[in-house]
Design an enzyme around this catalytic site. Structure first.
Site, PDB file in Angstrom:
ATOM      1  N   TYR A  71     -58.317 -15.433 -76.286  1.00 15.00           N
ATOM      2  CA  TYR A  71     -58.218 -14.513 -77.420  1.00 15.00           C
ATOM      3  C   TYR A  71     -58.901 -13.185 -77.095  1.00 15.00           C
ATOM      4  O   TYR A  71     -59.746 -13.092 -76.200  1.00 15.00           O
ATOM      5  CB  TYR A  71     -58.882 -15.119 -78.672  1.00 15.00           C
ATOM      6  N   PHE A  85     -64.343  -6.218 -79.833  1.00  9.90           N
ATOM      7  CA  PHE A  85     -65.704  -6.713 -80.045  1.00  9.90           C
ATOM      8  C   PHE A  85     -65.912  -8.075 -79.397  1.00  9.90           C
ATOM      9  O   PHE A  85     -67.036  -8.535 -79.266  1.00  9.90           O
ATOM     10  CB  PHE A  85     -66.080  -6.748 -81.536  1.00  9.90           C
ATOM     11  N   ASP A  86     -64.826  -8.725 -78.978  1.00 10.05           N
ATOM     12  CA  ASP A  86     -64.982 -10.024 -78.338  1.00 10.05           C
ATOM     13  C   ASP A  86     -63.695 -10.412 -77.619  1.00 10.05           C
ATOM     14  O   ASP A  86     -62.607 -10.105 -78.100  1.00 10.05           O
ATOM     15  CB  ASP A  86     -65.307 -11.087 -79.395  1.00 10.05           C
ATOM     16  N   ILE A 105     -64.113 -18.814 -87.936  1.00 11.05           N
ATOM     17  CA  ILE A 105     -63.846 -18.104 -89.187  1.00 11.05           C
ATOM     18  C   ILE A 105     -62.581 -18.641 -89.858  1.00 11.05           C
ATOM     19  O   ILE A 105     -61.658 -19.102 -89.199  1.00 11.05           O
ATOM     20  CB  ILE A 105     -63.750 -16.576 -88.955  1.00 11.05           C
ATOM     21  N   TYR A 131     -65.811 -12.160 -91.224  1.00 14.31           N
ATOM     22  CA  TYR A 131     -67.274 -12.221 -91.174  1.00 14.31           C
ATOM     23  C   TYR A 131     -67.939 -11.722 -92.447  1.00 14.31           C
ATOM     24  O   TYR A 131     -69.156 -11.671 -92.533  1.00 14.31           O
ATOM     25  CB  TYR A 131     -67.778 -11.428 -89.965  1.00 14.31           C
TER      26      TYR A 131
END
Length: 189
Positions: A71, A85-86, A105, A131
């Site tokens: 991902y 961000f990831d 999440i 989040y």
């Protein structure tokens, strides 16, 4: 999204249209833009927007099934993709998770249902499904909409599963479930 780089859609007069793309990449890029346009044209995003990029093969996953995914996550900023961000795309370890276990999440749990092995999907997830008001320190500001591109590399269906399937998910709970639980809870392949 259809096999062989086709996409089909209905317009507002309920007419069916098909588009053939010259490459898989062109078809996926178009599908991503469609998803972003859907997000930008909805007054307030209150659920997860999903757009298949590649369909994959086999049976669709449901709650209780285990998957291994690659991902990338972006912040959704200025009506489009902001910074990453990831991501685990260029890393050796895939993320293993059991759908419905609450370890990631809520937007992932919802958005990955029905995906198949080899499938890729684009998810645009509003803050309440991601989040929330707390965000993730240093990475995701509070109340952020986030975008994930998720690819299912492996699937283990719950009904085929046994106690020693090696796909157990780390049971360490954190206050904000992240799509990236710490990897030290997994056994090495």
């Amino acid at each position: 999204v259809q096999p062989n780089n086709y996409s089909t859609f209905y317009d507002d007069q309920r007419q069916n249209w098909s588009i053939m793309f010259e490459s898989e990449k062109a078809a996926m890029d178009f599908s991503k833009q469609v998803c972003i346009a859907k997000c930008n044209s909805s007054p307030g995003l209150d659920s997860v927007l999903c757009q298949d990029l590649l369909l994959g093969e086999g049976q669709g996953v449901e709650g209780g099934d285990s998957v291994e995914v690659a991902y990338t996550g972006w912040l959704f900023q200025n009506n489009g993709l902001g910074q990453v961000f990831d991501s685990n795309v260029n890393k050796e370890k895939l993320l293993r998770l059991k759908l419905g276990s609450g370890k990631v999440i809520k937007g992932w749990e919802e958005g990955m249902m029905g995906m198949k092995k080899g499938g890729r999907r684009y998810l645009i997830i509003p803050p309440a499904w991601a989040y929330g008001a707390q965000g993730v320190a240093g990475r995701v500001p509070p109340d952020s909409t986030v975008v994930f591109e998720v690819e299912v590399r492996r699937v283990k269906l719950a009904k085929e599963s046994s106690a020693s399937d090696g796909l157990s998910v780390s049971s360490r709970d954190s206050p904000a479930p992240s799509p990236v639980p710490s990897s030290d809870g997994f056994s090495a392949d």
